[in-house]
Design an enzyme around this catalytic site. Structure first.
Site, PDB file in Angstrom:
ATOM      1  N   HIS A 235      -5.349   3.384  29.056  1.00  0.00           N
ATOM      2  CA  HIS A 235      -5.049   3.110  27.655  1.00  0.00           C
ATOM      3  C   HIS A 235      -3.585   3.357  27.297  1.00  0.00           C
ATOM      4  O   HIS A 235      -3.248   3.487  26.131  1.00  0.00           O
ATOM      5  CB  HIS A 235      -5.956   3.918  26.722  1.00  0.00           C
ATOM      6  CG  HIS A 235      -7.418   3.761  27.050  1.00  0.00           C
ATOM      7  ND1 HIS A 235      -8.041   2.537  27.024  1.00  0.00           N
ATOM      8  CD2 HIS A 235      -8.342   4.660  27.434  1.00  0.00           C
ATOM      9  CE1 HIS A 235      -9.307   2.703  27.374  1.00  0.00           C
ATOM     10  NE2 HIS A 235      -9.520   3.970  27.635  1.00  0.00           N
ATOM     11  N   ARG A 291       5.755   4.323  12.711  1.00  0.00           N
ATOM     12  CA  ARG A 291       7.033   4.723  13.320  1.00  0.00           C
ATOM     13  C   ARG A 291       7.581   3.571  14.132  1.00  0.00           C
ATOM     14  O   ARG A 291       6.915   2.548  14.268  1.00  0.00           O
ATOM     15  CB  ARG A 291       6.782   5.899  14.251  1.00  0.00           C
ATOM     16  CG  ARG A 291       5.699   5.497  15.245  1.00  0.00           C
ATOM     17  CD  ARG A 291       5.465   6.476  16.335  1.00  0.00           C
ATOM     18  NE  ARG A 291       4.152   6.339  16.928  1.00  0.00           N
ATOM     19  CZ  ARG A 291       3.837   5.505  17.922  1.00  0.00           C
ATOM     20  NH1 ARG A 291       4.745   4.718  18.443  1.00  0.00           N
ATOM     21  NH2 ARG A 291       2.603   5.456  18.390  1.00  0.00           N
TER      22      ARG A 291
END
Ligand code: ADP
Length: 495
Positions: A235, A291
């Site tokens: 992942h 972000r």
């Protein structure tokens, strides 16, 4: 007005942010830990402040020390980069309290988006399609069984406060449910300090496709197309590209509009990413990242927009420097994350000293990095050496350019995942653009391919590594001359 920015991060992203500051005529300040006293980013900054010992909790995660440093140097703003405190609402709040601008969304928004259950609920309200699953935390085993019955296996249990793929457990049937639940909860509480978990339908062969958005404080929200990040291991993204081979202009504008809708709904500010899983022409909200992303350069290369400069400008209160209709994609960009790890041995980290380092160059090649020859990659942080990004007029040219750039890349003294990237760039399925998040585990020939490629490219590597050996030989001779062991020309005598 922002005149001085403190960069609360390290490594390549610290340099990336300081580069933007330099172009904007803004003074940059770095903070560094004991392990980073020789790091390039700490030298690159206009000012550098030591903040503590190597463990992140004593330095890069220490809110008080960073705020103190910002006050000491008189910074107007703090850029958190990615990771560490970038999505920490307490940090954004502490910045507000100290009257220092946090370059990113408000602490309230970070709190909302940081809890994935709350984020899913909010996105549902905004009309954004979310992966089918729970809208609330799983209260116990009985609740989990009810959910499982409703959405059907396979299912994935995920920590609400999670990140980095940690604590996600796939469940295939009823028998596995209890164990999965308990292990996901245990990891959630030990890693994130919050044991809440939620459950989603586990999509079998999805692609990870995300949309970059930018929003200013004047009500403008735009999107900068998609990035495909399906090449992952555990992942974690390894290769990203923009655009995605599977996204049509129609789908792009649909996904883009959805991401803008999400941004507007939460009053977003700054640069953000709306992550989706894509499967059979449908896309589902996965999470929002509040972000700048590691993979932002591929978008910058294709759209010609400096995302970090734009973040700083938005934080200074300026409107976005462009409108949606000015956003034009050109060509194709690919990024490979170059890590100090051994791809032949389950990618175990391989930190250490770079005996020799020469990065590729030439047309269409960009390197974001904070390393140099003889630099030692500390074992305590993530082992990224650099991000290698290439641009080409189309995907085919970008792939060939990436192969060429990887061929030129010389990193001596430690193991890197360059052979992995070379193998992917030569993989037929990758070339055809047939990607899923299971690409790496499904392509069982990658290991053999890597071994073959390492042998094949050895002569070039040996030729280039001689450059460093030669330097070493000269340095040894020079040292011997200075020590008086070898005859050398004496330095001129002063009068
Ligand atoms: P994290 O924030 O921990 O990185 P994400 O929710 O962003 O977690 O998921 C990371 C990756 O895990 C995705 O890119 C995808 O590969 C996989 N994944 C997550 N949720 C699902 C799901 N419901 N179905 C299939 N794969 C998933």
């Amino acid at each position: 007005m922002i005149n001085k920015v403190l960069v609360a991060n390290r490594g390549e992203i610290a340099i990336r942010i300081m580069r933007a500051c330099r172009e904007l005529g803004i003074t940059s300040v770095s903070v560094y830990s004991e392990a980073d006293k020789d790091a390039l980013f700490a030298k690159y900054a206009d000012e550098s402040i030591y903040i503590g010992r190597a463990p992140a909790i004593e330095s890069y995660l220490n809110i008080n020390k960073i705020i103190e440093a910002a006050e000491e140097c008189g910074a107007d703003a703090i850029h958190p980069g990615y990771g560490f405190l970038a999505e920490n609402p307490n940090f954004a709040f502490a910045c507000d309290k100290a009257s220092i601008k946090f370059i990113g969304p408000s602490s309230k928004l970070l709190e909302l988006m940081g809890n994935k259950i709350a984020a899913r609920q909010e996105m549902g309200k905004a009309g954004v399609p979310v992966v089918p699953g729970t809208q609330e935390k799983v209260s116990g085993y009985e609740h989990a069984r009810e959910i499982a019955e409703k959405i059907g296996y396979p299912i994935i249990c995920k920590p609400a406060g999670g990140g980095g793929g940690i604590g996600m457990v796939i469940v295939k049937n009823d028998e596995e449910l209890l164990d999965a639940l308990e292990s996901s909860q245990a990891i959630a509480s030990s890693t994130f300090g919050l044991s809440d978990i939620y459950m989603e339908k586990y999509l079998e062969n999805p692609r990870h496709i995300e949309i970059q958005i930018m929003a200013d404080t004047h009500g403008n929200v735009v999107h900068l197309g998609e990035r495909e990040c399906s090449i992952q291991r555990r992942h974690q993204k390894l290769i990203e590209e923009s655009p995605s081979p599977v996204i049509t202009p129609e789908l792009r504008s649909r996904m883009g509009e959805t991401a803008i809708k999400a941004g507007r709904w939460v009053n977003y500010e700054g640069a953000g990413t709306i992550e989706f899983l894509y499967s059979n022409g449908n896309f589902y909200f996965l999470e929002a990242n509040t972000r700048v992303q590691v993979e932002h350069p591929v978008t910058e290369m294709v759209y010609g927009i400096d995302i970090v400069k734009e973040q700083i400008s938005i934080a200074a209160g300026n409107p976005l420097s462009f409108k949606q209709e000015d956003v034009k994609a050109r060509g194709w960009a690919i990024e490979c994350r170059i890590n100090a790890e051994d791809p032949l041995n389950r990618f175990v980290p391989s930190p250490g000293k770079l005996r020799g380092y020469r990065s590729p160059g030439g047309i269409g090649v960009r390197i974001d990095s904070s390393v140099y020859t003889r630099y030692t990659i500390p074992p305590i942080y993530d082992p990224m050496i650099s991000k290698l990004i290439v641009w080409g007029r189309d995907r085919n040219e970008a792939i060939h350019r990436m192969r060429r750039a990887l061929y030129e890349y010389i990193i001596l003294g430690l193991k890197t995942n360059i052979p992995f990237h070379k193998a992917v760039m030569e993989n037929d399925r990758f070339i055809s653009g047939e990607l899923t998040t299971h690409f790496v585990e499904n392509e069982t020939s990658l290991l053999e391919d890597m071994e073959r490629i390492i042998e094949r490219d050895k002569p070039m590597e040996e030729r280039l590594s001689q450059i460093f050996d030669e330097r070493k030989r000269i340095a040894a001779i020079a040292a011997a001359v200075v020590a008086g062991h070898l005859p050398g020309k004496s330095p001129p005598q002063s009068e």
